[in-house]
Design a protein around this motif. Sequence first.
Motif, short mmCIF file in Angstrom:
data_model
loop_
_atom_site.label_atom_id
_atom_site.label_comp_id
_atom_site.label_asym_id
_atom_site.label_seq_id
_atom_site.Cartn_x
_atom_site.Cartn_y
_atom_site.Cartn_z
N ARG A 237 0.85 -1.19 0.00
CA ARG A 237 0.00 0.00 0.00
C ARG A 237 0.89 1.24 0.00
O ARG A 237 1.85 1.34 0.76
N ARG A 238 0.55 2.19 -0.82
CA ARG A 238 1.35 3.40 -0.99
C ARG A 238 1.52 4.15 0.34
O ARG A 238 0.58 4.32 1.10
N ASN A 239 2.74 4.59 0.59
CA ASN A 239 3.13 5.41 1.75
C ASN A 239 3.02 4.68 3.09
O ASN A 239 3.08 5.33 4.14
N SER A 240 2.88 3.38 3.07
CA SER A 240 2.95 2.64 4.34
C SER A 240 4.42 2.60 4.76
O SER A 240 5.32 2.78 3.92
N PRO A 241 4.71 2.37 6.03
CA PRO A 241 6.12 2.31 6.46
C PRO A 241 6.92 1.25 5.71
O PRO A 241 8.08 1.48 5.35
N GLU A 242 6.30 0.10 5.45
CA GLU A 242 7.01 -0.96 4.74
C GLU A 242 7.26 -0.57 3.28
O GLU A 242 8.31 -0.89 2.71
N TYR A 243 6.32 0.13 2.68
CA TYR A 243 6.46 0.62 1.30
C TYR A 243 7.70 1.53 1.20
O TYR A 243 8.53 1.39 0.31
N ILE A 244 7.81 2.43 2.16
CA ILE A 244 8.95 3.37 2.16
C ILE A 244 10.25 2.62 2.43
O ILE A 244 11.29 2.88 1.80
N GLU A 245 10.20 1.66 3.35
CA GLU A 245 11.40 0.87 3.66
C GLU A 245 11.90 0.13 2.43
O GLU A 245 13.09 0.13 2.13
#
Length: 70
Positions: free
Chosen positions: A32-40
């Motif tokens: 999902r966009r901009n989730s912490p895992e997405y950014i990681e």
Amino acid sequence: MNAPYSLPELKARQQAVYRAVDAATDRHFALRRNSPEYIEWALIGEACAREVRRLHRIWRRWYAPKEWAA
């Protein structure tokens, strides 16, 4: 001065990093966009891309045919 890696070792490292970039990209876009895992995973992909560039510079300096030099 010697090259930091032998050519077979350099190729193996490049292939491993390319696989890591592919995996990080796939994982990044599956989240999902901009989730912490997405950014990681985006940051992991950027780190892998920096390593790809570093290995390419080593290849260009030590192993590329000299007539390719600009």
